[in-house]
Structure formats: structure tokens, C-alpha cells
Motif scaffolding. Structure first.
Motif, short mmCIF file in Angstrom:
data_model
loop_
_atom_site.label_atom_id
_atom_site.label_comp_id
_atom_site.label_asym_id
_atom_site.label_seq_id
_atom_site.Cartn_x
_atom_site.Cartn_y
_atom_site.Cartn_z
N SER A 40 0.82 -1.21 0.00
CA SER A 40 0.00 0.00 0.00
C SER A 40 0.86 1.26 0.00
CB SER A 40 -0.92 0.02 1.22
OG SER A 40 -0.18 0.23 2.42
N GLN A 41 0.30 2.31 -0.60
CA GLN A 41 0.95 3.62 -0.56
C GLN A 41 0.95 4.17 0.87
OE1 GLN A 41 -0.68 6.32 -3.49
NE2 GLN A 41 -0.84 4.70 -5.03
N ASP A 42 -0.10 3.84 1.62
CA ASP A 42 -0.20 4.34 2.99
C ASP A 42 0.94 3.83 3.87
OD1 ASP A 42 -2.39 5.90 2.52
OD2 ASP A 42 -3.84 4.51 3.39
N GLN A 43 1.37 2.60 3.63
CA GLN A 43 2.51 2.07 4.40
C GLN A 43 3.76 2.88 4.12
OE1 GLN A 43 5.06 -0.10 2.56
NE2 GLN A 43 6.37 0.23 4.35
N LYS A 44 3.99 3.18 2.84
CA LYS A 44 5.17 3.98 2.48
C LYS A 44 5.06 5.39 3.08
CE LYS A 44 6.71 0.65 -0.16
NZ LYS A 44 5.71 -0.38 0.16
N GLU A 45 3.88 5.98 3.00
CA GLU A 45 3.65 7.32 3.54
C GLU A 45 3.82 7.33 5.05
OE1 GLU A 45 2.35 11.31 4.32
OE2 GLU A 45 3.40 10.30 2.69
N GLY A 46 3.25 6.35 5.73
CA GLY A 46 3.32 6.31 7.18
C GLY A 46 4.74 6.18 7.69
N MET A 47 5.51 5.31 7.10
CA MET A 47 6.89 5.10 7.55
C MET A 47 7.79 6.28 7.17
SD MET A 47 7.56 1.02 7.23
CE MET A 47 6.56 -0.12 8.22
N GLN A 48 7.55 6.83 5.97
CA GLN A 48 8.35 7.99 5.56
C GLN A 48 8.06 9.19 6.45
OE1 GLN A 48 10.67 7.49 3.23
NE2 GLN A 48 11.50 9.51 3.67
N ALA A 49 6.77 9.40 6.77
CA ALA A 49 6.39 10.50 7.65
C ALA A 49 7.02 10.33 9.03
CB ALA A 49 4.88 10.59 7.76
N PHE A 50 7.06 9.09 9.51
CA PHE A 50 7.69 8.82 10.80
C PHE A 50 9.16 9.20 10.77
CE2 PHE A 50 10.13 6.02 13.59
CZ PHE A 50 9.49 6.21 14.80
N LEU A 51 9.85 8.81 9.71
CA LEU A 51 11.28 9.10 9.59
C LEU A 51 11.54 10.60 9.43
CD1 LEU A 51 12.34 6.14 7.26
CD2 LEU A 51 12.80 6.38 9.70
N GLU A 52 10.61 11.27 8.76
CA GLU A 52 10.77 12.71 8.51
C GLU A 52 10.17 13.57 9.62
OE1 GLU A 52 9.04 13.36 4.67
OE2 GLU A 52 10.56 12.16 3.62
N LYS A 53 9.61 12.90 10.63
CA LYS A 53 9.01 13.58 11.78
C LYS A 53 7.94 14.59 11.36
CE LYS A 53 12.95 13.04 14.90
NZ LYS A 53 13.62 12.02 14.07
N ARG A 54 7.02 14.13 10.51
CA ARG A 54 5.90 14.94 10.07
C ARG A 54 4.61 14.14 10.16
NH1 ARG A 54 4.27 13.10 5.14
NH2 ARG A 54 5.81 11.99 3.87
N LYS A 55 3.50 14.83 10.05
CA LYS A 55 2.19 14.17 10.10
C LYS A 55 1.90 13.48 8.77
CE LYS A 55 -2.68 15.08 11.14
NZ LYS A 55 -3.68 16.12 11.51
N PRO A 56 1.55 12.21 8.79
CA PRO A 56 1.26 11.50 7.53
C PRO A 56 -0.09 11.90 6.95
CG PRO A 56 0.83 10.06 9.39
CD PRO A 56 1.42 11.31 9.96
N GLU A 57 -0.21 11.73 5.64
CA GLU A 57 -1.48 11.97 4.94
C GLU A 57 -1.90 10.67 4.28
OE1 GLU A 57 -1.39 15.28 2.29
OE2 GLU A 57 -0.41 16.61 3.75
N TYR A 58 -2.84 10.00 4.91
CA TYR A 58 -3.28 8.70 4.41
C TYR A 58 -4.43 8.84 3.43
CZ TYR A 58 -0.44 6.88 8.23
OH TYR A 58 0.60 6.59 9.07
#
Length: 256
Positions: free
Chosen positions: A235-253
Motif C-alpha cells: 500500500s501507498q499508505d505504508q510507504k507514507e506512514g513510515m516515511q512521515a515517521f522518519l521525517e518527523k511529520r504528520k502523515p497523509e493517508y
């Protein structure tokens, strides 16, 4: 006036509300059919990520409409195929939060047990009083209740028809939270908004695996869990969630 109303109080959150206050939201066949249609509608709507089920601030649902049942024959009841209407609720892929104020008795208690979370008011009461009018629970009251609270607590409720308070329901595992009566609706919406902000595919997979695994062997249930876990890496959401975590930002699912 519609007996069941669908509202959208928040982004990605649908509210399905029983609307028969004059008869304490008694569940006749029309209401069951409308509930089934409502859950099929919100379940198929990609914009809806969580559902709040409520009867309003005074009563959840006081049970079946006895006037609708008193003179029915066994064949009448069989031909109603009511189990298919209940299944439409059980099959909803979106998380369902029951916001319970007041009475949740008989079919009302069974309806609440179709939810994934139950937020109860201090003055709520849960019960399966069918035995007191010569019948028994017929929409999960002997099965979902036993799975939720265990054999001995369930037996006491279904054999005596005695209701339990919200606090007792919480202690036995029949409620997720108990809050002040005037906070029930707001708390249910707060939780729904929190869930709706999470990745929808992961949320739906969690619900599906938890429910499917309940009646499976541990090995089979762990296999379901493992496969669903692996699937989410597509899923794109998995990539977004983990990337947002690493970048210390709020994810957009986006549910993709």
C-alpha cells in the motif's frame, strides 16, 4: 420521518442513528431492513472510514417490537430471513462504534454487540430479557455475548433476563469505555475521528483479521494475521506512514 438516519458529522465519519424515540427505538422489520441498507451504503462508500451507531442521547434500543412479533408463526419468522439483515451489519468492513445511552435490551443489546467498540453512558443498561416473554435471543445474544463475557456471566444474563449496568458491562468485557451520559456521543465521535485519521487499509485489515481469527485455531489465525501484515506493504499508505515517521511529520493517508 425515517426510522434510521445516516448523517456525516465529521470528515470520513458516518453516524447511523435509530430514530423511533416514541417506541424507544424498538427494532421492527422495517428498522432492521433500513439498518442493513445503511450499513451496506456506508460500507461501500470509500469516503467513510469509521461508523458511529447510536439511538440518540436518551435510549439506544429497547429491543424488538413485540407488537410486530406477538402473533407471528414459526414459518413467518423463518421467511423473514432476518439473519441476512443482521449479517449486513456484521459484514461492514469499516470499524463501528456503538454509542449507547440508556437501554440496550434484547435486539438492542445484540445490535450493540455487532459493533467493534462500545462507548456506554453511566446510565446505560445491557440485557437479554427474551426469556421473560417465552422466547430466547435470536440475533447473537447467546453466541456473541458468550464470546464477549464468557459462559458464566452470559448464562446469568440470558437465563434470568436481568440487565447489567454500564459499569458491570465494562468489568465483564461488554463495553470498551464508560463515560458520563452527556459525553457518550462526543466521545464516540472523538474515537471515530481518531480512527478515521489512520490508514484505512490497515484499519480494515485489522478488523477483518480480528473477527475472522476469533473462531479459527491459533495457527490459522496467526497465518491470517501474517498474510494481512505482508499485504499492507503493497500500500501507498505504508510507504507514507513510515516515511512521515522518519521525517518527523504528520502523515497523509489516502486509503491506497
Amino acid at each position: 420521518m425515517m426510522s434510521v438516519v445516516i448523517e456525516q458529522a465529521l470528515a470520513h465519519v458516518a453516524v447511523i442513528r435509530l430514530n423511533r424515540p416514541a417506541v424507544r427505538n424498538a427494532l421492527n422489520q422495517e428498522v432492521r431492513a433500513l439498518l442493513a441498507a445503511s450499513f451496506e451504503e456506508v460500507g461501500a462508500n470509500p469516503d467513510i472510514r469509521c461508523v458511529v451507531l447510536t439511538g440518540g442521547e436518551q435510549v439506544f434500543a429497547a429491543g424488538a417490537d413485540i407488537r410486530d412479533l406477538a402473533e407471528r408463526s414459526a414459518i413467518d419468522m423463518m421467511l423473514r430471513n432476518t439473519h441476512r439483515l443482521w449479517q449486513a451489519i456484521a459484514s461492514c468492513p469499516k470499524p463501528v462504534i456503538a454509542a449507547v445511552n440508556g437501554l440496550a435490551l434484547g435486539g438492542g443489546c445484540e445490535l450493540a454487540m455487532h459493533a467493534d467498540l462500545i462507548i456506554a453512558g453511566e446510565g446505560a443498561a445491557f440485557g437479554q430479557p427474551e426469556v421473560r416473554i417465552g422466547i430466547m435471543p435470536g440475533a447473537g445474544g447467546t453466541q456473541r455475548l458468550t464470546r464477549a463475557v464468557g459462559k458464566f456471566k452470559a448464562m446469568k444474563m440470558v437465563l434470568t433476563g436481568q440487565p447489567v449496568s454500564a459499569r458491570e458491562a465494562l468489568e465483564m468485557g461488554l463495553a470498551s469505555e464508560v463515560v458520563a451520559d452527556d459525553k457518550v456521543q462526543a466521545r464516540a465521535l472523538e474515537l471515530a475521528a481518531e480512527i478515521a485519521a489512520l490508514p484505512p487499509l490497515a484499519v480494515m485489515q485489522i478488523k477483518e483479521v480480528v473477527l475472522a481469527g476469533q473462531d479459527a485455531s491459533l495457527d490459522a489465525a496467526l497465518t491470517l494475521e501474517r498474510k494481512a501484515f505482508q499485504l499492507l506493504f503493497a500500500s501507498q499508505d505504508q510507504k507514507e506512514g513510515m516515511q512521515a515517521f522518519l521525517e518527523k511529520r504528520k502523515p497523509e493517508y489516502k486509503g491506497l
